[in-house]
Design an enzyme around this catalytic site. Structure first.
Site, PDB file in Angstrom:
ATOM      1  CB  THR A 114      27.982 -26.751 -32.382  1.00  0.00           C
ATOM      2  OG1 THR A 114      27.869 -25.423 -32.892  1.00  0.00           O
ATOM      3  CG2 THR A 114      28.813 -27.583 -33.352  1.00  0.00           C
TER       4      THR A 114
ATOM      5  CE  LYS B 219      26.617 -21.213 -36.822  1.00  0.00           C
ATOM      6  NZ  LYS B 219      26.262 -21.296 -35.401  1.00  0.00           N
TER       7      LYS B 219
ATOM      8  CD  GLN C  28      25.466 -32.988 -17.304  1.00  0.00           C
ATOM      9  OE1 GLN C  28      24.951 -34.017 -17.711  1.00  0.00           O
ATOM     10  NE2 GLN C  28      26.190 -32.922 -16.207  1.00  0.00           N
TER      11      GLN C  28
ATOM     12  CD  GLU D 124      25.229 -24.460 -34.424  1.00  0.00           C
ATOM     13  OE1 GLU D 124      25.884 -25.420 -34.890  1.00  0.00           O
ATOM     14  OE2 GLU D 124      25.707 -23.639 -33.613  1.00  0.00           O
ATOM     15  N   GLY D 125      21.177 -22.272 -35.791  1.00  0.00           N
ATOM     16  CA  GLY D 125      21.148 -20.807 -35.788  1.00  0.00           C
ATOM     17  C   GLY D 125      22.454 -20.238 -35.273  1.00  0.00           C
ATOM     18  CB  ALA D 126      24.239 -17.269 -35.390  1.00  0.00           C
ATOM     19  N   GLY D 127      23.846 -17.730 -32.068  1.00  0.00           N
ATOM     20  CA  GLY D 127      23.427 -17.101 -30.811  1.00  0.00           C
ATOM     21  C   GLY D 127      22.064 -17.607 -30.381  1.00  0.00           C
TER      22      GLY D 127
ATOM     23  CG  HIS E 178      31.547 -33.300 -20.481  1.00  0.00           C
ATOM     24  ND1 HIS E 178      31.780 -32.103 -21.129  1.00  0.00           N
ATOM     25  CD2 HIS E 178      32.756 -33.911 -20.375  1.00  0.00           C
ATOM     26  CE1 HIS E 178      33.060 -31.993 -21.394  1.00  0.00           C
ATOM     27  NE2 HIS E 178      33.682 -33.069 -20.957  1.00  0.00           N
TER      28      HIS E 178
END
Ligand SMILES: Nc1ncnc2c1ncn2[C@@H]1O[C@H](COP(=O)(O)OP(=O)(O)OP(=O)(O)O)[C@@H](O)[C@H]1O
Ligand SMILES: [Mg+2]
Length: 237
Positions: A16, A37, A177, A116-119, A207
């Site tokens: 994400t 998604k 990160q 965006e995929g899942a997992g 980050h």
């Protein structure tokens, strides 16, 4: 800009965050890119974007027009588990045809779609079909969100091997990160080792302080960071 499929080495690897910064960068450059998604678990239904789509849309500064939330997020299930199980518990079977139709409709209205995929890649979606099958059906270049620390060499090489084994285009790996820890010598060695093994590591996503609460602000600030220079070529490709 091309559309992309964003996968990860695992759940929580940073898909994400990667989708969000790519969308933010694209729209800041005047490109009408939007996030999608296809399967979101652990959220209520409803008309407004929720879960990962809400974060990625906010980061990009995109407000879906009426009906677009259902295109960008065709399957939303309450139970926070693998798509196949979450769907089953809600009495549904996920249809690739519906996802492809939604993707095409969204793509027709915008310059690019960041899916965006899942997992990770081997996550079951419906029956014996997995996220890898969905990537193949969508025929998009694939970006991989990977962790920078211990364990990433095995996970990242397995993920990239699976993507390549299907003949899919591996557009690149980004080391995310997620936490505020500093970039260590081990992380740098992981990045270089992956490259030595032929993994196309584009760079890292540092980050982003306050990403969860203020995704747009956090992403726009990060785009000024020299560590995010790998993004610009993706917008031009
Ligand atoms: N660069 C970053 N800066 C700050 N926080 C981050 C960053 N990357 C990830 N995070 C945080 O780490 C957590 C996991 O990241 P993220 O949600 O992007 O993973 P994911 O792969 O999308 O997970 P899922 O499988 O649930 O979709 C989230 O709480 C997110 O806010
Ligand atoms: Mg996510």
């Amino acid at each position: 800009m091309r559309s992309f499929f964003v996968t990860g080495t695992d759940t929580g690897a940073g898909k994400t965050a990667l989708t969000a910064i790519l969308g933010a960068a694209a729209r800041a450059a005047g490109i009408d890119a939007v996030p999608m998604k296809p399967v979101q678990t652990g959220v209520p239904g409803g008309r407004r974007p929720s879960g990962d789509l809400r974060i990625a849309a906010a980061a990009a500064g995109w407000s879906p027009a009426p009906g677009e939330t259902d295109l960008a997020s065709p399957y939303r299930f309450a139970r926070p588990c693998s798509p196949h199980r979450s769907a089953a518990l809600a009495g549904h079977v996920i249809s690739f045809r519906t996802i492809l139709r939604s993707f095409r409709a969204l793509r027709a209205r915008h310059d690019a779609v960041i899916v965006e995929g899942a997992g990770g890649v081997w996550v079951p979606v419906a029956g014996r079909r997995t996220m890898l099958d969905l990537m193949q059906a969508l025929r998009l270049p694939v970006l991989v969100a990977a962790r920078p620390g211990l364990g990433t060499l095995n996970h990242t090489m397995l993920t990239c091997g699976a993507i390549r084994s299907r003949g899919l285009e591996l557009a690149g790996v980004v080391m995310i990160q997620a936490g505020p820890e500093r970039w260590t010598a081990l992380m740098q060695d992981n990045l270089e080792t992956l490259r030595r093994f032929g993994v196309p590591v584009l760079g890292r996503l540092p980050h982003l302080p306050d990403f969860a609460r203020q995704p747009r602000r956090a992403c726009l600030r990060a785009l000024r960071h020299p560590q995010t220079r790998w993004i610009a070529p993706l917008l031009r490709a």
